[in-house]
Design a protein around this motif. Structure first.
Motif, mmCIF file in Angstrom:
data_model
loop_
_atom_site.group_PDB
_atom_site.id
_atom_site.type_symbol
_atom_site.label_atom_id
_atom_site.label_comp_id
_atom_site.label_asym_id
_atom_site.label_seq_id
_atom_site.Cartn_x
_atom_site.Cartn_y
_atom_site.Cartn_z
ATOM 1 N N GLU A 266 44.320 -51.474 57.636
ATOM 2 C CA GLU A 266 43.842 -51.427 59.055
ATOM 3 C C GLU A 266 44.730 -52.198 59.950
ATOM 4 O O GLU A 266 45.463 -52.852 59.565
ATOM 5 N N PHE A 267 45.067 -51.612 61.258
ATOM 6 C CA PHE A 267 45.863 -52.227 61.922
ATOM 7 C C PHE A 267 45.351 -52.736 63.285
ATOM 8 O O PHE A 267 44.479 -52.393 63.871
ATOM 9 N N LEU A 268 46.013 -53.937 63.579
ATOM 10 C CA LEU A 268 45.844 -54.632 64.938
ATOM 11 C C LEU A 268 46.973 -54.548 65.794
ATOM 12 O O LEU A 268 48.082 -54.982 65.223
ATOM 13 N N LEU A 269 47.102 -54.240 66.956
ATOM 14 C CA LEU A 269 48.178 -54.110 67.812
ATOM 15 C C LEU A 269 47.832 -55.348 69.087
ATOM 16 O O LEU A 269 46.949 -55.287 69.570
ATOM 17 N N LEU A 270 48.831 -56.527 68.950
ATOM 18 C CA LEU A 270 48.699 -57.350 69.688
ATOM 19 C C LEU A 270 49.934 -57.590 70.602
ATOM 20 O O LEU A 270 51.220 -57.525 70.369
ATOM 21 N N GLN A 271 49.780 -57.437 71.895
ATOM 22 C CA GLN A 271 50.815 -57.550 72.906
ATOM 23 C C GLN A 271 50.974 -58.790 73.248
ATOM 24 O O GLN A 271 50.067 -59.650 74.112
ATOM 25 N N ASP A 272 51.937 -59.664 72.887
ATOM 26 C CA ASP A 272 51.989 -61.073 73.158
ATOM 27 C C ASP A 272 50.645 -61.827 73.020
ATOM 28 O O ASP A 272 50.289 -62.543 73.823
ATOM 29 N N GLY A 273 50.029 -61.473 71.935
ATOM 30 C CA GLY A 273 48.760 -62.169 71.446
ATOM 31 C C GLY A 273 47.438 -61.278 72.230
ATOM 32 O O GLY A 273 46.546 -61.573 71.808
ATOM 33 N N VAL A 274 47.631 -60.533 72.966
ATOM 34 C CA VAL A 274 46.548 -59.777 73.598
ATOM 35 C C VAL A 274 46.365 -58.531 73.074
ATOM 36 O O VAL A 274 47.193 -57.568 72.930
ATOM 37 N N LEU A 275 44.987 -58.239 72.482
ATOM 38 C CA LEU A 275 44.733 -56.869 71.656
ATOM 39 C C LEU A 275 44.973 -55.655 72.852
ATOM 40 O O LEU A 275 44.358 -55.627 73.796
ATOM 41 N N SER A 276 45.902 -55.034 72.028
ATOM 42 C CA SER A 276 46.103 -53.521 72.872
ATOM 43 C C SER A 276 45.802 -52.348 72.072
ATOM 44 O O SER A 276 46.144 -51.203 72.688
ATOM 45 N N GLY A 277 45.203 -52.323 70.653
ATOM 46 C CA GLY A 277 44.986 -51.273 70.170
ATOM 47 C C GLY A 277 44.369 -51.892 68.639
ATOM 48 O O GLY A 277 44.809 -52.642 68.134
ATOM 49 N N THR A 278 43.724 -50.832 68.046
ATOM 50 C CA THR A 278 43.150 -50.988 66.801
ATOM 51 C C THR A 278 43.406 -49.752 66.111
ATOM 52 O O THR A 278 43.226 -48.620 66.812
#
Length: 226
Positions: free
Chosen positions: A101-113
């Motif tokens: 499973e993937f999480l995308l964090l943009q400078d710590g802010v959730l930007s995608g899963t």
């Protein structure tokens, strides 16, 4: 090992997923160093999944040798999963679980899963980062979600911000640290949600609770190692 591996992220998400499924990586020995630890056994039913936090000892985190966060999903009986930094693209870091499973964090802010169900495909967050930095008190964010028919649907929200100093527990042993808590209240056509961030003195998000859309609800994460 930790410093080198944390900076040398793997090349692309499709390639990474294929390598994991095939059981290899560009450096299989380093990858298997943590893949074959008690963390993997937690997902094979050999240990109690409720002991995830207890399993993430400083010694094990040092063995993993890469940035690690602990994700909690309240809507799924507070299930906890560690995620490991895998790829950096500009200000966005992709985090991978042992279940691919993937999480995308943009400078710590959730930007995608990815792979969590009802995924957040991407989010426009430029104004959000300005607000978290104290440069504005209101921001617009846009989420693009994958619906039940695999169509991408855009949702727009207007967000307001409030902040206050607070001590917050983070890490495997819930160490208390001084942080700034920022509450983000976002209003859209169909719903209102409230995200919460805890920022260290350097501005790093050390803990967060963020809306990921239906059916996931909120995702909570905290940084365990850098």
């Amino acid at each position: 090992m930790g410093t080198v591996l944390a900076m040398r992220f793997l090349p692309t998400l499709p390639l990474l997923a294929a390598l994991l499924i095939a059981g290899c990586s560009p450096d299989h020995n380093q990858f298997s160093d943590f893949w074959n630890t008690p963390i993997k056994r937690l997902w094979q039913g050999e240990e109690d999944r409720g002991n995830v936090r207890a399993a993430l000892t400083p010694e094990l985190l040092a063995q993993i040798g890469r940035p690690t966060i602990l994700l909690t999903v309240p809507a799924r009986e507070n299930v906890e999963s560690p995620f490991f930094a895998e790829e950096r693209n500009g200000d966005t870091v992709t985090w991978l679980s042992v279940n691919n499973e993937f999480l995308l964090l943009q400078d710590g802010v959730l930007s995608g899963t990815r792979g969590l169900g009802g995924d957040l495909m991407n989010a426009d967050l430029s104004e959000v980062h300005e607000a978290l930095a104290g440069r504005r008190t209101q921001a617009v964010r846009i989420h693009r979600m994958l619906d039940g028919e695999n169509h991408i649907v855009a949702e727009s929200y207007v967000c307001d911000y409030a902040q206050r100093p607070e001590r917050v527990a983070v890490g495997a042993y819930l160490t208390q640290v001084q942080a700034t808590q920022i509450d983000e209240t976002c209003t859209g056509v169909e719903r209102v949600f409230e995200n919460r961030y805890w920022l260290s003195g350097s501005g790093t998000i050390v803990r967060a609770r963020q809306w990921a859309g239906e059916p996931l609800g909120y995702l909570e994460y905290e940084r365990l190692s850098d």
